[in-house]
Write an enzyme that holds these catalytic residues in place. Structure first.
Site, PDB file in Angstrom:
ATOM      1  N   GLU A 444     -10.631   5.322 -14.075  1.00  0.00           N
ATOM      2  CA  GLU A 444     -12.003   4.889 -13.788  1.00  0.00           C
ATOM      3  C   GLU A 444     -12.897   4.901 -15.017  1.00  0.00           C
ATOM      4  O   GLU A 444     -13.912   5.584 -15.060  1.00  0.00           O
ATOM      5  CB  GLU A 444     -12.590   5.745 -12.662  1.00  0.00           C
ATOM      6  CG  GLU A 444     -11.761   5.553 -11.401  1.00  0.00           C
ATOM      7  CD  GLU A 444     -12.374   6.139 -10.151  1.00  0.00           C
ATOM      8  OE1 GLU A 444     -12.383   5.473  -9.117  1.00  0.00           O
ATOM      9  OE2 GLU A 444     -12.826   7.298 -10.214  1.00  0.00           O
ATOM     10  N   GLU A 519      -3.896   4.779  -5.985  1.00  0.00           N
ATOM     11  CA  GLU A 519      -4.488   5.660  -4.976  1.00  0.00           C
ATOM     12  C   GLU A 519      -4.580   4.864  -3.678  1.00  0.00           C
ATOM     13  O   GLU A 519      -4.965   3.693  -3.689  1.00  0.00           O
ATOM     14  CB  GLU A 519      -5.898   6.111  -5.387  1.00  0.00           C
ATOM     15  CG  GLU A 519      -5.897   7.002  -6.607  1.00  0.00           C
ATOM     16  CD  GLU A 519      -7.300   7.416  -7.064  1.00  0.00           C
ATOM     17  OE1 GLU A 519      -8.203   7.534  -6.224  1.00  0.00           O
ATOM     18  OE2 GLU A 519      -7.462   7.619  -8.280  1.00  0.00           O
TER      19      GLU A 519
END
Ligand code: GAL
Ligand code: MG
Length: 998
Positions: A444, A519
Site C-alpha cells: 500500500e 489479501e
C-alpha cells in the site's frame, strides 16, 4: 540534545553498519551446527534478558549523554525492561493502534518535536581469547531508529525496524566487563515508510546478539540451484566471500542425513555439486539437504530445499508443476508482548497453519527474522516475503485527493534511495531460503518511479524469484510510460468476484500474467462468509494462482497480562489514544491466543486435501480425489468413516484407512456390507497421517436423517379466554397466551410453570457482525434495531381438533414506513402442540434483513439443546462449510462463539428438530418443522451483543434468549471485502413455519 540528529535526516539510512549479508551463524563444529540451534554455538552470545531502561518523553530535551559510563552518576535510578520487548507494554508511553492514518503529522522528513526515546543499558563480559576475534553486534529489529555505544564509544546508528543491523564493535571492547548503551527513538524519517496497519510499538523488539568471528572466515555466501529439464538432476552452486583464507571445505548431506558429497574448493571457484536423483522440496514434502562449510575455526550450515520456481504464462510453477497458494497474511503479534514474538510462538503459528491446510504465507508487511524462514523451509510453506515499506497514510492528507494522492511518495525521486535500501534490507539476508518463492516490494504505497527503481534493483539481486507488488493497481493511468517489467503478477486485494471476472478472468481480453489475491476473505469477527464462494469461483481458473486470507491472528492487548486473571483483550481506542482505528485490528482467523475461530475451521474444510467424487451407495463405491499438487495421498492422509443412522446419530466408525492416489487422481473405495436400511449418511473424515489432526471431511448422503416421531400426548379439551390484551388458550395443564398487540406468544405455562420471563417478539435485528459494518448504517437508518408491530386484524376460531388464531399486521419502526407485512396463524391442538405459520412480505424499499424470526426470553433453566440440523459449529447461509446435518446435543456454552467484540454468533441452520432442555421440573420445549429453520440460544440479548465493546464485559442476564429464525442473511466479508452476494441476502419473502410441543 547531545546527539547528532540522524533520525530526521533522509540521507542517513545507517551509520557504521556492516554490509548486508546472508544470515548465518558460525559454529565451532559440524555437530554443533547440525543441531540447528544458534544458542548452541560458542560464537553466538545472546544479549537478550533484563536491561536497565530509562524512558525519555522527548529525545530533544536530553541534556547530557547520561548513558556514558563517564557520566553514569547522572541517572542513578534505572528501571528494568526485558529485551526484546516493546516499551508500551511495560508501562511507558502510549499504546496506539492505527490503520491507514499516520500516527504523526505528515511532515517528512521531520517528526514531532516531542519524540519519545528509550535508553537501554547492560554489560557483557569478554575473555582474553575473545579479543582475538572480531565482535559483531547484531540487532534483528528495533523500532524505529537507534544509536549504539560500547564503552562510551559511539558505534553507529541503525534504521528500518524490521531489518538486521550489524555493527563491528571490536575496536571498542576490552577484557572483562563491557558497557553497552542503546538509545532508541520512537519516530524517525523511517516512520513515513512503516505505516502498516498494526499497533505502533517501539523499542528493541527482536533479539540482540553478539557474534565472535574468527579473523579467517566467510563473510557471505549465496546458494544457487540449477535443474535438468526433467528435474531429476540438480546442481548446487555456492558463491562465497571470505577473508584471510582461500580454501573452504564443504560437505553435503541428503534429507536422510547421508553424506553425498564433500570436498575443498577455492573461494573464487565457489562450490559446485551435481546431485543425481535429487529429492525435490515442495510445501507438501519439505525435503531439506544440508550444506556444511568449514573454514578453520568456523563451521556454517545451510539447509537447502531443491526447488525451482517460475512463472510461465499465467501459471506459477514449482518444479515445473502449476500450483496454487492457499495462503495467509502473517503479522508478528501477541496480546502480551505486542510485536515481540518468540520462535516457539512462530512455530506454533506455522503448525496451526498446517493443520488448517494453508500452504503459503505472506509476511505482511515486513520481513521476518531468518529463523522464521528456516521454520518455513522445514514445515513446508511457500512464502511471499515483503519489504518493510508502507506509505498508506498519504491517502489521508487534506485537499490533495485521497486515493488520488496514493503515489505521492513513490513517485518522488527524493525517496528513491530509501525505497531501494529497504528492498535490499528485506532481500539480502534471506536469499538462501528455499521457502521464499516470491519477493514483495512492500504494501500500500502506490506505484511510481521508486517502485520501478526498486524492482530493477530487486531483479539484479535475485532474478530467480518473481516479484509481487499490489501497488501496480494504483498506478497513475494518465501516465503512459508506467513500467510493468517488475510486476510479475497482477495482484489485488478484496475485489468482488464480478470485478475479477471483468478485469482479469475475462476470455475476451486474456491476461498474460498470473492473477493473485494478496489479501481476501477479510477474517474480521464472525466470518469470513465467502471462503467457499471464492474457492468455487476462482480456484480452478488457470490464471488464478491463489490467495492470502487477511489475516492470521487478531491483534489485541491483554490488559491482564502478567497476572493470573483470564485474559481481557483490548483494541484501538481502549488506551485513550488519538487517532485510532477501533477494532479493525481484530481481523484474524485465529483469536489473539491462537484459539481457532469457526472461520479457521471453515477455511480448513474448503481447502481439504481430499474431496469426495462420485458416491454410489448401491455398489458401495466411493471415489476420492487428491487435491494436493505433489504428494500421494497414501503418505499424507488417513481416512475414517462415520456411519450415521436414520435419526442422524453416529452408529459406528471405522478408522485408519489409507487412500492411494497421486495428485488429481482418484481412489476408489469399496465398502462391503453397507446396511442401507439403517443408514442415512456417511461422513468421511480426513486426518493427517503423521500427526493425527483433522484436515476436513466429506458427507455422502443416502437419505436425509429424520427426527423420531414425537411422543403424542393424549388429547385434552381446548378452551380459551379472550381479553382486550390477549387470547389465552388452555389445553390440559398447558396454557398459551397470544398477545393481540404483537401476534406473538406472550407466555407459555406448562403445569403452572411459566417458561418465559417476558413476552416473545418478532425480530429482524441481529447484533451487527464486523462484516455488517457497512450495511448496518442502513439498518440503523431503517431503525431495524427498534421495530414495532402493528396488528390490524385478529380473530380466534374453534375447530374440531384445534383452535386457530389469526393475526394480520405489519412490522415497522419509528419514523419509517412498514417494513414487513405479515399474516400469522397459530393453531393449538388437543395434544398440546402449537403450530405457527407466518408469511411475510418484505418492503423492498428497505435494505435486506439481518434475520427474521421469533425470539423467546426463556427462564434460565434452559441451558441445553438437542437438535437435528447443521453442526457442530455455528453456521450461516454462506458458512455451511465445516458443518453437516446430524443430531447434536450441545450446551449453551458450546453454542456460543466468543468474538472479542461481541456480535451475532452461534446460529445453527437447516434445523428440523430442536429440543431445548429444561432443568428440574421445567419441561423441554420441542420445535420441529417440515421446512428448516435456524436457531440461537444465548445467555446474552441482542441488545447486549450490540452495545458491549469487549467480550469480558458481557453479563449474563435473567433470561436465556431463544431465537427461532425462518432465516438469517449470510455473513460475507464486507468488513473490508465486497458486499454480501445477493443470494445470501434475506429479502423479499419471509416465512416461519414451526410446531411447538411440550
Ligand atoms: C489492507 C491492508 C492490510 C489491512 C487490511 C484491512 O488494505 O493491506 O494491512 O489493513 O487492508 O484489515
Ligand atoms: Mg494499510
Amino acid at each position: 540534545m547531545p546527539l547528532q540528529n540522524y533520525f530526521e535526516d533522509p540521507q542517513v539510512m545507517s551509520v557504521n553498519t556492516l554490509p548486508r549479508r546472508s544470515y548465518f551463524i558460525p559454529y565451532e563444529s559440524q555437530e554443533a551446527a547440525q543441531e540447528l540451534d544458534r544458542s548452541k554455538s560458542t560464537y553466538y552470545e545472546s544479549l537478550n534478558g533484563d536491561w536497565d531502561f530509562k524512558y525519555f518523553e522527548n529525545v530533544r530535551l536530553i541534556e547530557e549523554e547520561y548513558w556514558l559510563e563517564s557520566k553514569s552518576n547522572m541517572i542513578d535510578e534505572y528501571d528494568t525492561i526485558p529485551v526484546p520487548s516493546v516499551w508500551q507494554l511495560h508501562g511507558y508511553d502510549q499504546i496506539q493502534y492505527t490503520n491507514v492514518t499516520y500516527p504523526i503529522p505528515f511532515n517528512p522528513p521531520l517528526v514531532p518535536y516531542d519524540n519519545p526515546a528509550g535508553l537501554y543499558r547492560r554489560t557483557f563480559e569478554l575473555g582474553e581469547e575473545d579479543l582475538d576475534k572480531d565482535l559483531h553486534l547484531n540487532f534483528e529489529g528495533v523500532d524505529s531508529a537507534f544509536y549504539v555505544w560500547v564503552n562510551d564509544h559511539f558505534i553507529g546508528y541503525g534504521t528500518i525496524s524490521h531489518s538486521n543491523n550489524e555493527f563491528d564493535i571490536s575496536q571498542a571492547v576490552k577484557v572483562g566487563k563491557n558497557h553497552l548503551a542503546i538509545l532508541v527513538v520512537k519516530w524517525s524519517y523511517g516512520t513515513y515508510f512503516e505505516d502498516a496497519d498494526k499497533f505502533r510499538y517501539s523499542g528493541i523488539f527482536r533479539d540482540v546478539y553478539l557474534l565472535k568471528r574468527a579473523k579467517k572466515r566467510l563473510n557471505d555466501f549465496r546458494v544457487h540451484q540449477k535443474f535438468s529439464s526433467d528435474y531429476r538432476q540438480a546442481q548446487l552452486l555456492v558463491d562465497i566471500e571470505g577473508q584471510g583464507i582461500d580454501q573452504v571445505s564443504y560437505s553435503v548431506y541428503n534429507p536422510q542425513r547421508e553424506l553425498i558429497s564433500q570436498g575443498n574448493t577455492r573461494l573464487r571457484d565457489g562450490i559446485k555439486v551435481d546431485i543425481d536423483q535429487v529429492q525435490l522440496w515442495n510445501s507438501e514434502e519439505p525435503r531439506l539437504y544440508q550444506l556444511l562449510m568449514t573454514v578453520e575455526e568456523e563451521v556454517y550450515i545451510q539447509e537447502i530445499g531443491f526447488r525451482e520456481v517460475k512463472i510461465e504464462g499465467t501459471q506459477f510453477l514449482v518444479n515445473g508443476k502449476p500450483i496454487k497458494f492457499s495462503g495467509v497474511n502473517h503479522h508478528d503479534t501477541n496480546p502480551n508482548t505486542g510485536a515481540t514474538v518468540t520462535l516457539d510462538q512462530q512455530r506454533r503459528d506455522l503448525e496451526l497453519m498446517k493443520q488448517l491446510n494453508f500452504n503459503a504465507i505472506r509476511t505482511a508487511h515486513y520481513p521476518k527474522t531468518a529463523e522464521f524462514y528456516e521454520l518455513c523451509n522445514r514445515l513446508g510453506f511457500y512464502v511471499i516475503s515483503e519489504a518493510d515499506i508502507e506509505c498508506h497514510g498519504v491517502v489521508e492528507l487534506v485537499g490533495v485527493g485521497g486515493y488520488e494522492n496514493y503515489n505521492m511518495m513513490i513517485n518522488d525521486p527524493i525517496y528513491t534511495d530509501t525505497f531501494i535500501n529497504r528492498m535490499e534490507a528485506s532481500m539480502i539476508p534471506f536469499l538462501n531460503y528455499s521457502s521464499i518463492v516470491i519477493w514483495s516490494g512492500g504494501n500500500e504505497s502506490g506505484f511510481g518511479l521508486n517502485f520501478e527503481a526498486t524492482g530493477r534493483r530487486a531483479r539484479e539481486i535475485d532474478s530467480s524469484r518473481p516479484l509481487h507488488y499490489e501497488g501496480w493497481w494504483h498506478r497513475d493511468r494518465q501516465r503512459e510510460d508506467n513500467d510493468e517489467t517488475y510486476v510479475d503478477m497482477y495482484s489485488r486485494m478484496y475485489p468482488s468476484l464480478d470485478e475479477i471476472d471483468e478485469l482479469y478472468l475475462n476470455s475476451d481480453s486474456p491476461i498474460n500474467k498470473p492473477f493473485i489475491l494478496c489479501e481476501y476473505i477479510h477474517a474480521m469477527g464472525n466470518g469470513p462468509g465467502d471462503i467457499e464462494d471464492y474457492y468455487n469461483h476462482l480456484y480452478h481458473r488457470e490464471e488464478y494462482i491463489g490467495g492470502f486470507v487477511w489475516e492470521w491472528a487478531d491483534h489485541a492487548v491483554n490488559i491482564h497480562r502478567g497476572t493470573e486473571k483470564e485474559p481481557a483483550y483490548r483494541y484501538g481506542g481502549d488506551h485513550g489514544e488519538y487517532p485510532h482505528d477501533g477494532n479493525f485490528c481484530m481481523d484474524g482467523i485465529v483469536y489473539p491466543d491462537r484459539t481457532l475461530s469457526t472461520g479457521a475451521l471453515d477455511y480448513r474444510q474448503v481447502y481439504r486435501p481430499v474431496r469426495l467424487g462420485k458416491a454410489d451407495f448401491a455398489k458401495g463405491c466411493f471415489e476420492f480425489i487428491n487435491q494436493l499438487f505433489f504428494a500421494n495421498l497414501k503418505n499424507k492422509v488417513l481416512l475414517a468413516i462415520e456411519y450415521y443412522d436414520r435419526t442422524g446419530n453416529l452408529s459406528h466408525k471405522r478408522s485408519s484407512i489409507t487412500l492411494e492416489a497421486e495428485p488429481s487422481q482418484k481412489y476408489q473405495l469399496q465398502l462391503e456390507n453397507l446396511n442401507l436400511d439403517e443408514l442415512s449418511f456417511l461422513r468421511f473424515v480426513y486426518y493427517d497421517k503423521q500427526n493425527g489432526y483433522e484436515l476436513g471431511f466429506d458427507v455422502a448422503t443416502y437419505t436425509t436423517p429424520q427426527f423420531q416421531p414425537l411422543h403424542k400426548n393424549d388429547n385434552a379439551s381446548i378452551t380459551y379466554k379472550e381479553s382486550l390484551a390477549n387470547y389465552a388458550v388452555s389445553v390440559g395443564g398447558n396454557r398459551y397466551v397470544f398477545n393481540k398487540g404483537t401476534g406473538a406468544l406472550e407466555q407459555i405455562s406448562i403445569e403452572e410453570d411459566d417458561l418465559l420471563n417476558s413476552p416473545g417478539q418478532w425480530t429482524i435485528w441481529r447484533a451487527p457482525t464486523d462484516n455488517d459494518r457497512k450495511i448496518k448504517k442502513e439498518w440503523y437508518f431503517a431503525n431495524y434495531h427498534k421495530t414495532q408491530i402493528r396488528i390490524t386484524n385478529s380473530s380466534i376460531d374453534s375447530h374440531e381438533d384445534c383452535i386457530t388464531i389469526f393475526f394480520k399486521g405489519a412490522m415497522n419502526s419509528v419514523s419509517r414506513q412498514n417494513i414487513i407485512h405479515m399474516n400469522i396463524t397459530w393453531q393449538i391442538y388437543g395434544d398440546g402442540q402449537v403450530t405457527l405459520d407466518l408469511d411475510g412480505a418484505h418492503n423492498l424499499a428497505f435494505p435486506f434483513l439481518p434475520r427474521f424470526g421469533l425470539m423467546l426470553p426463556l427462564k434460565k433453566d434452559y441451558q441445553k439443546v438437542d437438535y437435528l440440523g447443521l453442526g457442530p459449529y455455528e453456521n450461516y447461509p454462506d458458512r455451511y462449510n465445516n458443518v453437516y446435518r446430524a443430531f447434536f446435543s450441545q450446551s449453551i456454552d458450546e453454542l456460543y462463539e466468543p468474538y472479542i467484540r461481541p456480535q451475532e454468533n452461534g446460529a445453527r441452520g437447516k434445523v428440523s428438530y430442536l429440543s431445548v432442555k429444561g432443568q428440574g421440573k421445567m419441561k423441554d420445549i420441542t420445535i420441529t418443522s417440515e421446512e428448516e429453520f435456524s436457531f440461537n440460544l444465548s445467555e446474552f440479548s441482542t441488545e447486549q451483543l450490540t452495545t458491549v465493546a469487549h467480550r469480558d464485559e458481557l453479563v449474563k442476564e435473567e433470561s436465556v434468549y431463544l431465537h427461532i429464525d425462518g432465516d438469517q442473511s449470510g455473513i460475507g466479508s464486507n468488513s473490508c471485502g465486497p458486499e454480501l452476494l445477493d443470494r445470501y441476502r434475506l429479502e423479499d419473502k419471509v416465512v416461519l413455519r414451526i410446531r411447538f410441543s411440550f
